[in-house]
Motif scaffolding. Structure first.
Motif, mmCIF file in Angstrom:
data_model
loop_
_atom_site.group_PDB
_atom_site.id
_atom_site.type_symbol
_atom_site.label_atom_id
_atom_site.label_comp_id
_atom_site.label_asym_id
_atom_site.label_seq_id
_atom_site.Cartn_x
_atom_site.Cartn_y
_atom_site.Cartn_z
ATOM 1 N N GLU A 193 0.837 -1.206 0.000
ATOM 2 C CA GLU A 193 0.000 0.000 0.000
ATOM 3 C C GLU A 193 0.867 1.249 0.000
ATOM 4 O OE1 GLU A 193 -3.851 -1.697 2.514
ATOM 5 O OE2 GLU A 193 -2.112 -0.900 3.575
ATOM 6 N N PHE A 194 1.931 1.228 0.760
ATOM 7 C CA PHE A 194 2.860 2.359 0.831
ATOM 8 C C PHE A 194 3.419 2.669 -0.554
ATOM 9 C CE2 PHE A 194 7.090 4.188 1.393
ATOM 10 C CZ PHE A 194 6.911 5.121 2.409
ATOM 11 N N HIS A 195 3.877 1.654 -1.264
ATOM 12 C CA HIS A 195 4.434 1.859 -2.606
ATOM 13 C C HIS A 195 3.408 2.474 -3.551
ATOM 14 C CE1 HIS A 195 7.811 -1.345 -1.983
ATOM 15 N NE2 HIS A 195 8.126 -0.182 -1.467
ATOM 16 N N LYS A 196 2.182 1.978 -3.508
ATOM 17 C CA LYS A 196 1.135 2.522 -4.385
ATOM 18 C C LYS A 196 0.823 3.974 -4.045
ATOM 19 C CE LYS A 196 -1.183 -1.896 -5.253
ATOM 20 N NZ LYS A 196 -2.415 -2.691 -5.009
ATOM 21 N N LEU A 197 0.731 4.282 -2.758
ATOM 22 C CA LEU A 197 0.393 5.632 -2.334
ATOM 23 C C LEU A 197 1.502 6.626 -2.662
ATOM 24 C CD1 LEU A 197 -1.200 4.660 1.073
ATOM 25 C CD2 LEU A 197 -2.405 5.767 -0.816
ATOM 26 N N VAL A 198 2.752 6.232 -2.453
ATOM 27 C CA VAL A 198 3.868 7.124 -2.763
ATOM 28 C C VAL A 198 3.914 7.405 -4.258
ATOM 29 C CG1 VAL A 198 6.377 7.313 -2.810
ATOM 30 C CG2 VAL A 198 5.232 6.525 -0.740
ATOM 31 N N CYS A 199 3.690 6.374 -5.066
ATOM 32 C CA CYS A 199 3.672 6.575 -6.525
ATOM 33 C C CYS A 199 2.557 7.525 -6.917
ATOM 34 C CB CYS A 199 3.503 5.242 -7.246
ATOM 35 S SG CYS A 199 4.971 4.199 -7.212
#
Length: 206
Positions: A193-199
Motif C-alpha cells: 500500500e505504501f508503494h502505491k500511495l507514494v507513486c
C-alpha cells in the motif's frame, strides 16, 4: 493550503520469535496491518504465529533462509537463500511473497538482479529504529518520532535470533509509537500500500 498526507508502514524483521505473537496482539488492538520480513529457518518453530499473521491481514515478506550477508555469497547461494525461504512461506500459508528485504540491508547490483529474477521487489526503509542498540537509553519510539517523514517506512525487529537481542523494548515502545502517529494524523499501511500511495503522490506532484 494543501494538507500534507502522512503514511506510516511498520515493518518487522528477523522473526518469527516468541515476541511476534505479542506484537500481533498489539497491532490487532489498534486495527493495524504491518509487514513482516521472516527468516525461513525460523518458520517451522512458530507455525501458528505465521498462520495468525496471514489470517489477520499482515503482509509477509522474504528475509532469506538463515540471515546471511548476501553480498558475500555467490549468485547460486543467494538464489538458494531466497528460494528456500519462499518455499517455506508458501508451505505454511499458501502464499508466495512478492517482497524481499536483504538482511541488515546489505545489497548490491547482483543481489538486486537475483531478487528481480525471482519476481520479487527489494524493500529497505527510510526510518531506522535502531532497536538493536539500547546503549544510549533513548526509547525506540522517540528515535522513530525524531526521524519521521510524511511517508515513513519504519524498520523494527520482532526476531531475537540474529544479533538483535531481546525485544522487550519494542513491545514497550510500540503502543506509544502507534498512539503518537495517530495523534499526528498518520495512516498506517502495509508496504504494498505504501508503494502505491507514494507513486500516486509523486504523479500528482509532477
Amino acid at each position: 493550503m494543501t494538507k500534507i498526507v502522512r503514511y506510516a508502514a511498520l515493518t518487522f524483521d528477523d522473526g518469527p520469535s516468541p515476541y511476534t505473537s505479542k506484537i500481533l496482539k498489539i497491532l490487532k488492538k489498534y486495527d493495524i496491518r504491518a509487514t513482516f520480513f521472516v527468516v525461513g529457518q525460523e518458520l517451522h518453530k512458530y507455525p501458528k504465529t505465521i498462520a495468525r499473521m496471514f489470517r489477520e491481514g499482515h503482509v509477509i515478506g522474504n528475509h532469506t533462509w538463515d540471515h546471511p550477508n548476501l553480498t558475500k555469497l555467490h549468485r547460486s547461494e543467494m538464489e538458494s537463500q531466497m528460494i528456500a525461504a519462499d518455499a517455506e512461506i508458501a508451505k505454511l500459508t499458501g502464499y508466495r511473497p512478492g517482497l524481499f528485504r536483504p538482511p541488515s540491508g546489505y545489497s548490491n547490483e547482483e543481489v538486486l538482479a537475483v531478487v528481480h529474477a525471482l519476481g520479487m521487489t527489494s524493500v529497505l526503509w527510510n526510518v531506522d529504529s535502531r532497536d538493536w542498540d539500547l546503549s544510549d537509553y533513548v526509547p525506540i519510539h522517540a528515535r522513530i518520532l525524531d526521524q519521521l517523514k510524511p511517508q515513513s517506512l519504519i524498520l523494527l525487529h520482532d526476531g531475537d535470533a540474529f544479533g538483535c537481542g531481546p525485544r522487550e523494548a519494542v513491545l514497550e515502545s510500540l503502543p506509544v509509537l502507534i498512539e503518537s502517529l495517530f495523534s499526528l494524523e498518520y495512516r498506517f499501511v502495509t508496504v504494498p500500500e505504501f508503494h502505491k500511495l507514494v507513486c500516486t503522490i509523486e504523479r500528482h506532484e509532477v
